[in-house]
Scaffold this motif. Structure first.
Motif, mmCIF file in Angstrom:
data_model
loop_
_atom_site.group_PDB
_atom_site.id
_atom_site.type_symbol
_atom_site.label_atom_id
_atom_site.label_comp_id
_atom_site.label_asym_id
_atom_site.label_seq_id
_atom_site.Cartn_x
_atom_site.Cartn_y
_atom_site.Cartn_z
ATOM 1 N N PRO A 137 -22.914 12.658 -65.514
ATOM 2 C CA PRO A 137 -24.360 12.474 -65.345
ATOM 3 C C PRO A 137 -24.883 13.012 -64.019
ATOM 4 C CG PRO A 137 -23.367 10.484 -66.251
ATOM 5 C CD PRO A 137 -22.228 11.395 -65.876
ATOM 6 N N GLY A 138 -24.127 12.845 -62.943
ATOM 7 C CA GLY A 138 -24.573 13.353 -61.654
ATOM 8 C C GLY A 138 -24.726 14.860 -61.644
ATOM 9 N N ALA A 139 -23.757 15.539 -62.263
ATOM 10 C CA ALA A 139 -23.828 16.999 -62.334
ATOM 11 C C ALA A 139 -24.998 17.447 -63.187
ATOM 12 C CB ALA A 139 -22.513 17.549 -62.892
ATOM 13 N N VAL A 140 -25.240 16.740 -64.295
ATOM 14 C CA VAL A 140 -26.380 17.078 -65.153
ATOM 15 C C VAL A 140 -27.677 16.935 -64.376
ATOM 16 C CG1 VAL A 140 -27.706 16.353 -67.179
ATOM 17 C CG2 VAL A 140 -25.211 16.498 -67.306
ATOM 18 N N GLY A 141 -27.802 15.843 -63.623
ATOM 19 C CA GLY A 141 -29.011 15.638 -62.832
ATOM 20 C C GLY A 141 -29.240 16.745 -61.820
ATOM 21 N N ASP A 142 -28.166 17.180 -61.160
ATOM 22 C CA ASP A 142 -28.295 18.260 -60.174
ATOM 23 C C ASP A 142 -28.753 19.557 -60.836
ATOM 24 O OD1 ASP A 142 -27.466 16.513 -58.219
ATOM 25 O OD2 ASP A 142 -25.384 17.215 -58.216
ATOM 26 N N HIS A 143 -28.150 19.888 -61.991
ATOM 27 C CA HIS A 143 -28.510 21.137 -62.682
ATOM 28 C C HIS A 143 -29.937 21.068 -63.231
ATOM 29 C CE1 HIS A 143 -24.686 23.104 -62.264
ATOM 30 N NE2 HIS A 143 -24.032 22.132 -62.874
ATOM 31 N N LEU A 144 -30.340 19.905 -63.719
ATOM 32 C CA LEU A 144 -31.703 19.769 -64.225
ATOM 33 C C LEU A 144 -32.721 19.944 -63.096
ATOM 34 C CD1 LEU A 144 -31.321 16.764 -66.701
ATOM 35 C CD2 LEU A 144 -31.821 19.135 -67.303
ATOM 36 N N ALA A 145 -32.383 19.470 -61.900
ATOM 37 C CA ALA A 145 -33.290 19.654 -60.760
ATOM 38 C C ALA A 145 -33.494 21.135 -60.466
ATOM 39 C CB ALA A 145 -32.721 18.933 -59.541
ATOM 40 N N VAL A 146 -32.422 21.932 -60.561
ATOM 41 C CA VAL A 146 -32.539 23.374 -60.340
ATOM 42 C C VAL A 146 -33.410 24.005 -61.419
ATOM 43 C CG1 VAL A 146 -31.254 25.538 -60.238
ATOM 44 C CG2 VAL A 146 -30.327 23.493 -59.126
ATOM 45 N N LEU A 147 -33.163 23.619 -62.683
ATOM 46 C CA LEU A 147 -33.957 24.178 -63.783
ATOM 47 C C LEU A 147 -35.426 23.780 -63.651
ATOM 48 C CD1 LEU A 147 -31.522 23.530 -66.784
ATOM 49 C CD2 LEU A 147 -31.989 25.720 -65.661
ATOM 50 N N ARG A 148 -35.674 22.574 -63.171
ATOM 51 C CA ARG A 148 -37.048 22.110 -62.990
ATOM 52 C C ARG A 148 -37.729 22.877 -61.862
ATOM 53 N NH1 ARG A 148 -38.909 17.153 -60.196
ATOM 54 N NH2 ARG A 148 -41.013 16.693 -60.945
ATOM 55 N N ASN A 149 -37.046 23.091 -60.775
ATOM 56 C CA ASN A 149 -37.622 23.852 -59.669
ATOM 57 C C ASN A 149 -37.908 25.296 -60.061
ATOM 58 O OD1 ASN A 149 -37.535 21.658 -57.931
ATOM 59 N ND2 ASN A 149 -35.502 22.171 -57.130
ATOM 60 N N ALA A 150 -37.134 25.800 -61.025
ATOM 61 C CA ALA A 150 -37.346 27.174 -61.500
ATOM 62 C C ALA A 150 -38.438 27.254 -62.562
ATOM 63 C CB ALA A 150 -36.040 27.733 -62.064
ATOM 64 N N GLY A 151 -39.011 26.119 -62.945
ATOM 65 C CA GLY A 151 -40.084 26.115 -63.931
ATOM 66 C C GLY A 151 -39.605 26.227 -65.367
ATOM 67 N N LEU A 152 -38.326 25.918 -65.604
ATOM 68 C CA LEU A 152 -37.778 26.054 -66.960
ATOM 69 C C LEU A 152 -37.804 24.742 -67.720
ATOM 70 C CD1 LEU A 152 -34.710 28.366 -66.222
ATOM 71 C CD2 LEU A 152 -37.033 29.001 -66.923
ATOM 72 N N VAL A 153 -37.845 23.609 -67.021
ATOM 73 C CA VAL A 153 -37.945 22.313 -67.683
ATOM 74 C C VAL A 153 -38.933 21.435 -66.924
ATOM 75 C CG1 VAL A 153 -35.539 22.431 -68.480
ATOM 76 C CG2 VAL A 153 -36.079 21.181 -66.375
ATOM 77 N N THR A 154 -39.477 20.456 -67.610
ATOM 78 C CA THR A 154 -40.319 19.441 -66.990
ATOM 79 C C THR A 154 -39.733 18.073 -67.349
ATOM 80 O OG1 THR A 154 -41.775 19.284 -68.923
ATOM 81 C CG2 THR A 154 -42.382 20.855 -67.193
ATOM 82 N N ARG A 155 -40.240 17.035 -66.711
ATOM 83 C CA ARG A 155 -39.768 15.692 -67.031
ATOM 84 C C ARG A 155 -40.953 14.748 -67.095
ATOM 85 N NH1 ARG A 155 -36.754 13.644 -61.436
ATOM 86 N NH2 ARG A 155 -38.631 13.514 -60.148
ATOM 87 N N ALA A 156 -40.807 13.719 -67.929
ATOM 88 C CA ALA A 156 -41.856 12.707 -68.067
ATOM 89 C C ALA A 156 -41.202 11.410 -68.513
ATOM 90 C CB ALA A 156 -42.912 13.153 -69.076
ATOM 91 N N ARG A 157 -41.773 10.303 -68.075
ATOM 92 C CA ARG A 157 -41.216 9.001 -68.456
ATOM 93 C C ARG A 157 -41.624 8.657 -69.879
ATOM 94 N NH1 ARG A 157 -38.560 5.032 -66.408
ATOM 95 N NH2 ARG A 157 -38.489 6.049 -64.352
ATOM 96 N N SER A 158 -40.655 8.109 -70.640
ATOM 97 C CA SER A 158 -40.899 7.615 -71.988
ATOM 98 C C SER A 158 -40.233 6.253 -72.093
ATOM 99 C CB SER A 158 -40.320 8.570 -73.044
ATOM 100 O OG SER A 158 -40.479 8.048 -74.344
ATOM 101 N N GLY A 159 -41.032 5.176 -71.982
ATOM 102 C CA GLY A 159 -40.452 3.838 -71.958
ATOM 103 C C GLY A 159 -39.615 3.666 -70.703
#
Length: 326
Positions: free
Chosen positions: A284-306
């Protein structure tokens, strides 16, 4: 044709839920009848344990009640929520009134009589619900428990997807694509199957349960005292069963790195960090780090759901993943 008539209150009260024991029963049926598609690698891994369980536990008594288009609902009761556990399922089985269990046992044996005296002795025993619960508990630990985190991630992602359709287009949109034999029109849910009948949901709504192992079929609970329920194949089952599915091509992996490319391809539906980690067997930690890179690059976004934070691809991320064959 099986028909469920739904009114306004049924739409308000219909809901999704997850069921560990539905996954277990669906796997047992595939192994027992040797029908339906089960990946060769998965089959080779679980079949020896399945055969050993049949020899060492009362599992054959459960299997004797299974047939084409029917099974013992008291053994595999519809779940109550998204947080259902196998302990909840087994407790419900143990608490089944003996009269209800015997009624369903007789119905199942009426379709396919059992001849094994050992099996018949178990099914006639006053402690039959506890005996069958012990057998299912042993089968769970051997056959499903090791894979449950990955299975649950697939099921949760399916519900997130259906919930998005529900919020944007109502129940007609949520039912669209649920199964090729299922359709919704004019307040009626229709399922093409050999065993027909019409049932009024009576304001209680429909329970919708995604399943990996039921694929490619669909199952229904119609008889009291159980809530009207549809068990349908979850999206993403093919990717779970086929290790190569969802693997990015070399071009995308060279651009982003193989792990980030895998994450981008996997986000065909919104998912949380935990769900991605479980489905891709990553920390999970590695996934979080990679998602942060993808988010900074404008490839993914995040939003709270519940209680969860869900990641989804942006249009740019869709273009990259789609262009790469994701």
């Amino acid at each position: 044709m099986l028909r469920f008539v739904a009114g306004r209150d049924d739409l308000l009260n219909s809901r999704f839920a997850l069921s560990p024991i539905v996954e277990l029963e669906s796997l047992l049926r595939k192994l027992y009848f040797r029908r339906g598609q089960l990946p060769a690698e998965w089959s080779a891994r679980v079949r020896p344990a399945f055969e050993r369980l049949r020899a060492e536990t009362p599992l054959d008594a459960v299997l004797a009640l299974q047939g084409a288009g029917y099974g013992p609902a008291f053994v595999v009761q519809p779940p109550s929520s998204m947080t259902q556990t196998i302990d909840d399922d087994l407790a419900a089985l143990r608490a089944t009134p003996l009269a209800q269990a015997r009624h369903e046992i007789e119905e199942c044996l009426g379709h396919r009589p059992a001849t094994d005296e050992r099996v018949l002795a178990i099914l006639r025993d006053r402690a039959v619900t506890s005996i069958l619960a012990d057998a299912m508990a042993a089968a769970w630990q051997e056959l499903v428990a090791p894979d449950w985190p990955a299975l649950r991630a697939v099921l949760e992602r399916d519900v997130v997807h259906r919930g998005g359709l529900l919020s944007s287009g109502g129940w007609s949109a949520a039912f669209a694509g649920l199964h090729k034999r299922l359709r919704w029109h004019d307040g009626v849910i229709e399922l093409q199957r050999d065993l027909g009948g019409e049932y009024d949901l009576g304001g209680a709504g429909m329970l919708l349960v995604p399943s990996v192992y039921v694929w490619p079929k669909i199952a229904a609970y119609t008889e009291p005292p159980w809530p009207k329920t549809l068990v349908y194949p979850a999206r993403g089952t093919g990717a779970l069963w086929e290790p190569g599915a969802g693997t990015p091509p070399d071009a995308l992996a060279s651009l982003l790195g193989r792990t980030r490319a895998r994450l981008l391809v996997a986000l065909s539906d919104p998912a949380s960090t935990t769900q991605l980690a479980q489905s891709l067997s990553l920390a999970p930690g590695a996934v979080g780090d990679h998602l942060a890179v993808l988010r900074n690059a404008g490839l993914v976004t995040r939003a709270r759901s519940g209680r969860s934070v869900l990641y989804r691809r942006t249009p740019l991320g869709d273009a990259l993943a789609g262009g790469a064959g994701g």
